[in-house]
Design a protein around this motif. Sequence first.
Motif, PDB file in Angstrom:
ATOM      1  N   GLN B  18       0.847  -1.191   0.000  1.00 10.86           N
ATOM      2  CA  GLN B  18       0.000   0.000   0.000  1.00 10.86           C
ATOM      3  C   GLN B  18       0.883   1.241   0.000  1.00 10.86           C
ATOM      4  O   GLN B  18       1.845   1.301   0.754  1.00 10.86           O
ATOM      5  CB  GLN B  18      -0.880   0.020   1.238  1.00 10.86           C
ATOM      6  CG  GLN B  18      -1.737  -1.232   1.403  1.00 10.86           C
ATOM      7  CD  GLN B  18      -2.790  -1.048   2.486  1.00 10.86           C
ATOM      8  OE1 GLN B  18      -3.837  -0.463   2.246  1.00 10.86           O
ATOM      9  NE2 GLN B  18      -2.506  -1.545   3.671  1.00 10.86           N
TER      10      GLN B  18
ATOM     11  N   ARG C  86     -12.433  -6.283  10.313  1.00 11.77           N
ATOM     12  CA  ARG C  86     -11.297  -6.309   9.390  1.00 11.77           C
ATOM     13  C   ARG C  86     -10.337  -5.131   9.608  1.00 11.77           C
ATOM     14  O   ARG C  86     -10.742  -4.048  10.017  1.00 11.77           O
ATOM     15  CB  ARG C  86     -11.794  -6.323   7.943  1.00 11.77           C
ATOM     16  CG  ARG C  86     -12.428  -5.022   7.505  1.00 11.77           C
ATOM     17  CD  ARG C  86     -13.015  -5.076   6.104  1.00 11.77           C
ATOM     18  NE  ARG C  86     -13.705  -3.801   5.842  1.00 11.77           N
ATOM     19  CZ  ARG C  86     -14.887  -3.483   6.368  1.00 11.77           C
ATOM     20  NH1 ARG C  86     -15.538  -4.317   7.151  1.00 11.77           N
ATOM     21  NH2 ARG C  86     -15.420  -2.287   6.103  1.00 11.77           N
ATOM     22  N   GLU C  88      -8.637  -2.435   7.800  1.00  9.49           N
ATOM     23  CA  GLU C  88      -9.029  -1.768   6.556  1.00  9.49           C
ATOM     24  C   GLU C  88      -7.837  -1.551   5.630  1.00  9.49           C
ATOM     25  O   GLU C  88      -6.747  -1.193   6.091  1.00  9.49           O
ATOM     26  CB  GLU C  88      -9.632  -0.390   6.867  1.00  9.49           C
ATOM     27  CG  GLU C  88     -10.818  -0.422   7.796  1.00  9.49           C
ATOM     28  CD  GLU C  88     -12.068  -0.922   7.110  1.00  9.49           C
ATOM     29  OE1 GLU C  88     -12.067  -1.029   5.863  1.00  9.49           O
ATOM     30  OE2 GLU C  88     -13.036  -1.223   7.818  1.00  9.49           O
ATOM     31  N   ALA C  89      -8.071  -1.716   4.342  1.00 13.16           N
ATOM     32  CA  ALA C  89      -7.064  -1.273   3.371  1.00 13.16           C
ATOM     33  C   ALA C  89      -6.973   0.245   3.433  1.00 13.16           C
ATOM     34  O   ALA C  89      -7.962   0.926   3.703  1.00 13.16           O
ATOM     35  CB  ALA C  89      -7.442  -1.734   1.968  1.00 13.16           C
ATOM     36  N   TRP C  90      -5.770   0.781   3.185  1.00 10.02           N
ATOM     37  CA  TRP C  90      -5.606   2.238   3.199  1.00 10.02           C
ATOM     38  C   TRP C  90      -6.639   2.928   2.298  1.00 10.02           C
ATOM     39  O   TRP C  90      -7.177   3.974   2.644  1.00 10.02           O
ATOM     40  CB  TRP C  90      -4.194   2.618   2.721  1.00 10.02           C
ATOM     41  CG  TRP C  90      -3.138   2.403   3.749  1.00 10.02           C
ATOM     42  CD1 TRP C  90      -3.282   1.831   4.973  1.00 10.02           C
ATOM     43  CD2 TRP C  90      -1.752   2.781   3.645  1.00 10.02           C
ATOM     44  NE1 TRP C  90      -2.071   1.833   5.639  1.00 10.02           N
ATOM     45  CE2 TRP C  90      -1.121   2.399   4.841  1.00 10.02           C
ATOM     46  CE3 TRP C  90      -0.992   3.387   2.647  1.00 10.02           C
ATOM     47  CZ2 TRP C  90       0.244   2.610   5.075  1.00 10.02           C
ATOM     48  CZ3 TRP C  90       0.360   3.596   2.870  1.00 10.02           C
ATOM     49  CH2 TRP C  90       0.973   3.208   4.077  1.00 10.02           C
ATOM     50  N   ASP C  92      -9.537   2.232   1.659  1.00  9.71           N
ATOM     51  CA  ASP C  92     -10.905   2.234   2.176  1.00  9.71           C
ATOM     52  C   ASP C  92     -11.086   3.137   3.381  1.00  9.71           C
ATOM     53  O   ASP C  92     -12.201   3.291   3.883  1.00  9.71           O
ATOM     54  CB  ASP C  92     -11.319   0.802   2.555  1.00  9.71           C
ATOM     55  CG  ASP C  92     -11.377  -0.103   1.340  1.00  9.71           C
ATOM     56  OD1 ASP C  92     -11.597   0.419   0.228  1.00  9.71           O
ATOM     57  OD2 ASP C  92     -11.189  -1.316   1.506  1.00  9.71           O
ATOM     58  N   LEU C  93     -10.020   3.725   3.864  1.00  9.72           N
ATOM     59  CA  LEU C  93     -10.139   4.575   5.061  1.00  9.72           C
ATOM     60  C   LEU C  93     -10.693   5.941   4.684  1.00  9.72           C
ATOM     61  O   LEU C  93     -10.257   6.539   3.703  1.00  9.72           O
ATOM     62  CB  LEU C  93      -8.768   4.753   5.713  1.00  9.72           C
ATOM     63  CG  LEU C  93      -8.171   3.508   6.374  1.00  9.72           C
ATOM     64  CD1 LEU C  93      -6.734   3.789   6.801  1.00  9.72           C
ATOM     65  CD2 LEU C  93      -9.014   3.090   7.584  1.00  9.72           C
ATOM     66  N   ASP C 125      -7.444 -10.948  12.437  1.00  8.20           N
ATOM     67  CA  ASP C 125      -7.974  -9.760  11.769  1.00  8.20           C
ATOM     68  C   ASP C 125      -7.693  -8.501  12.608  1.00  8.20           C
ATOM     69  O   ASP C 125      -6.974  -8.558  13.613  1.00  8.20           O
ATOM     70  CB  ASP C 125      -9.464  -9.932  11.471  1.00  8.20           C
ATOM     71  CG  ASP C 125     -10.335  -9.880  12.718  1.00  8.20           C
ATOM     72  OD1 ASP C 125      -9.801  -9.736  13.844  1.00  8.20           O
ATOM     73  OD2 ASP C 125     -11.561  -9.972  12.578  1.00  8.20           O
ATOM     74  N   GLY C 126      -8.249  -7.377  12.202  1.00  8.90           N
ATOM     75  CA  GLY C 126      -7.961  -6.117  12.880  1.00  8.90           C
ATOM     76  C   GLY C 126      -8.287  -6.154  14.359  1.00  8.90           C
ATOM     77  O   GLY C 126      -7.466  -5.755  15.203  1.00  8.90           O
ATOM     78  N   VAL C 206     -11.264  -0.093  13.233  1.00 10.90           N
ATOM     79  CA  VAL C 206     -11.285  -1.406  12.562  1.00 10.90           C
ATOM     80  C   VAL C 206     -12.715  -1.723  12.149  1.00 10.90           C
ATOM     81  O   VAL C 206     -13.663  -1.236  12.776  1.00 10.90           O
ATOM     82  CB  VAL C 206     -10.760  -2.560  13.462  1.00 10.90           C
ATOM     83  CG1 VAL C 206      -9.249  -2.518  13.590  1.00 10.90           C
ATOM     84  CG2 VAL C 206     -11.412  -2.534  14.831  1.00 10.90           C
ATOM     85  N   GLY C 207     -12.861  -2.512  11.099  1.00 10.97           N
ATOM     86  CA  GLY C 207     -14.197  -2.878  10.641  1.00 10.97           C
ATOM     87  C   GLY C 207     -15.040  -1.665  10.307  1.00 10.97           C
ATOM     88  O   GLY C 207     -16.269  -1.675  10.471  1.00 10.97           O
ATOM     89  N   GLY C 208     -14.403  -0.587   9.892  1.00 11.06           N
ATOM     90  CA  GLY C 208     -15.147   0.571   9.401  1.00 11.06           C
ATOM     91  C   GLY C 208     -15.630   1.537  10.465  1.00 11.06           C
ATOM     92  O   GLY C 208     -16.406   2.444  10.161  1.00 11.06           O
TER      93      GLY C 208
END
Lengths: 260, 260, 260, 260
Positions: B18, C86, C88-90, C92-93, C125-126, C206-208
């Motif tokens: 990333q 999860r 998060e991918a960068w 998606d932040l 996971d996260g 984490v997880g949005g």
Amino acid sequence: MIVQASAVLEYEFAGPTQVMLEIQAATSPDQIVTSEVLNLPDVPWRIDVAATGRRRLRGVVCGRVSFAYTATVDNRERRLLPPSGRLEAWSDLPEDVLPYLLPSRFCPSDAFIRFANRTFGDAGDGVAQVMAVMDWLARHVDYVPGSSMAQTDAEHTFTLRAGVCRDFTHLAISLCRALNIPARAVSAYALDLQPPDFHAVTEVFVGGAWWLVDPTRLAPVEGMVRIAEGRDAADIAFLTSDQPCTMISQAVTVMRQAET
Amino acid sequence: MIVQASAVLEYEFAGPTQVMLEIQAATSPDQIVTSEVLNLPDVPWRIDVAATGRRRLRGVVCGRVSFAYTATVDNRERRLLPPSGRLEAWSDLPEDVLPYLLPSRFCPSDAFIRFANRTFGDAGDGVAQVMAVMDWLARHVDYVPGSSMAQTDAEHTFTLRAGVCRDFTHLAISLCRALNIPARAVSAYALDLQPPDFHAVTEVFVGGAWWLVDPTRLAPVEGMVRIAEGRDAADIAFLTSDQPCTMISQAVTVMRQAET
Amino acid sequence: MIVQASAVLEYEFAGPTQVMLEIQAATSPDQIVTSEVLNLPDVPWRIDVAATGRRRLRGVVCGRVSFAYTATVDNRERRLLPPSGRLEAWSDLPEDVLPYLLPSRFCPSDAFIRFANRTFGDAGDGVAQVMAVMDWLARHVDYVPGSSMAQTDAEHTFTLRAGVCRDFTHLAISLCRALNIPARAVSAYALDLQPPDFHAVTEVFVGGAWWLVDPTRLAPVEGMVRIAEGRDAADIAFLTSDQPCTMISQAVTVMRQAET
Amino acid sequence: MIVQASAVLEYEFAGPTQVMLEIQAATSPDQIVTSEVLNLPDVPWRIDVAATGRRRLRGVVCGRVSFAYTATVDNRERRLLPPSGRLEAWSDLPEDVLPYLLPSRFCPSDAFIRFANRTFGDAGDGVAQVMAVMDWLARHVDYVPGSSMAQTDAEHTFTLRAGVCRDFTHLAISLCRALNIPARAVSAYALDLQPPDFHAVTEVFVGGAWWLVDPTRLAPVEGMVRIAEGRDAADIAFLTSDQPCTMISQAVTVMRQAET
């Protein structure tokens, strides 16, 4: 000057604890211990006397413990930093002086080379440079109890422009070493401190000898009673222990005694 | 001034990595991007544009990769730090300016309060204090490539009296914040750098606006192309990656373009 | 949980002093302020409300001053860190989350990448990684009042293995950011603290979503009343002033209120 | 083992510069210098030999200068760290060993007491604790050229989990001292280093004697040629100068010699 110095330390040790104590006045030609009383817990104590007159006690203690010391010290032979004195060439320094040119735990003198040489490099001979450093400290750094902690080094004091006696000494030492002037930390009993406490001052090597100076200018050098010397405060703690311990009380008193 | 700026970065990424890229000129009324070409690996890129015109790219890359960017930027509306400007009361500062009063990773401004106020506090209004800080840096800190590393903070630079552009900027920011002047770090394309490279400069908030200044005095502000702003270098890296990567080559060129 | 929180701060300001206060409960869907009383010196106050519900007061005060606040807060909608979520991918932040990935004043997360990934990288996971960080802190770091000072950063706490709430939070944040988990510091009113005081805890993304955790495990998250959030303690002081001031007294009380 | 060690250093000094050189093999019963050649600029040199066999050269040099040294050293009497050996009581330590219990410039051992005792305190006797420290370093710290700089201390290496030989040695020393095991830094010529260079290793005092260990595990102790010892790298530089100077080239070679 004839000075009477005493310390009474009470500590609590949870279990058997190794300690090193440095509370006795050093013995040297310019500081004659005319009488002293040492009151320690009744356990075996090992005493070492260094070439500098520094005396270190080692023992194992436990529980509520009191260490008491009183001495009468004759400092009438003490000579003060003279008005001039050469900066020694490295090759002329006694070998045991060399470590005091190098950076140490709280005195990263290597980081101050640029500042020190630019600010004090043209001040004159060795003594003149030392005096310039002391003047600079008096003008730029404030004595502020509580402004530092045991881990504070000279870089942080230099930024903060505030500290207590050990911080003044660490910064003075760092600046002197950066100027090629050997410098070391000295713990001492000192007159006039408010509140009375152990004091930390500086010794510089110029003109072929060590000279005491007090970067805080709080106490007269004539009445200073040297205890121990080292690279910085890490080397001259009055009490070192291998387990955490609790200070119950601590009283230091230093008085000038009439000369008869 | 009209400026043409470009960067070609080649990196090697061992696996999927990333990245965040900040290499595009910011878009703002005093910096109009009249044309630009961005050449990135063919993967999805997310682009965010901040209120300040800062543009950030996010994506995932792998293997040998090249990032190339060229822009023509019109800076003719850029205004320079005026001769005077008030130090704003806290209550008058826009809310988004407040974070730039606080200490950050490389700018521990809280440690500089005593020094900054004593040295610059009487210099005059906000602009005069900023100018006094910049003059002090020019007189007391040397530009010395290799004298610092990525982890060097403003305290160490203050002691060392040497650094590169990011160190000058961190110290300038720390001193300004200690004076209650909001200050932030800006990455930029700059004319006249030798060797050409990304530049780090400072923005200060006085008289109700942000103003660019270059604490190193190496590059003219008129031709500076702002990329990103943040609290310090930690916020404005041109490339951030979540895995170690290897730089293969990096070329930055900035040229003044004739105005027709 | 319904919680009643209050603070009474008395300070002495030698002259006119700019202050920022952050003592009010944040307002958010998971933390409803059902009633509050604010008792401030009778001067103009500017109030800013951030998107997160954080409220900041700015004013100028002088002399002996008291700041008092009481609120009743309904936290019944507060959700706790779920068992999984999860990393998060960068890409998606949300953009306003990105600063919390970067190193800050007391959280040099860049220095922890090797340790964090080796120790927690395989935890799952996260949420599992966050839990592993919190477990590690509970096992390896001791809560020891007096072991740190205001300038202590996460590197020193990591070495020392001791600290207070802000040190736990700084180390937790540093480790999470080193794992690519956005993390920030939160000041709070908290139940069960002995002695009662403002608390510093952590939020992780984490997880949005952001989730509150208490790395010290001293206080239940259900009853935590969030005040302010920021990159680290530098951003969330309950009182910031542009001149030194003296604390006269400070009382924080937090009580659970019966739900009827 | 019989080892041939040599160093050729070329430096440029802008003006007359004081230097200290420590490039000669120490002379001691476990390291017999059977022949040596020293090629120095033709200026007066002062040579000091310490009780440990350490030899220090002092002189003043100028311009382009070469320092060359070759020695054949018989290490066949070298004894290796035995499988067991007691942790000495403070009272049993020779006085000249005590400084190596205390924190120093790059080894703030006071900060590691909690971690060291928790992690290694139950490992067994003195030798077992030293072995546990060395195993821990091998498992948790990576040898990464370029990961540190001259100012890096053991706290930062502990966080970073990466370093070069001096960083390994500083962390090993800090952990040993925190365990009450005297430890010091040693500069050495070492076999098998790639690329060949001066090496920094550790000596620990257990069971009544000093023992060499290599925390990087890169070089065999049997063939190590000790040069100098000190509290940390600040004390054992092969070249110290009172002015900045420029390294032109530096070649170290160490070879095992057949025993006839």
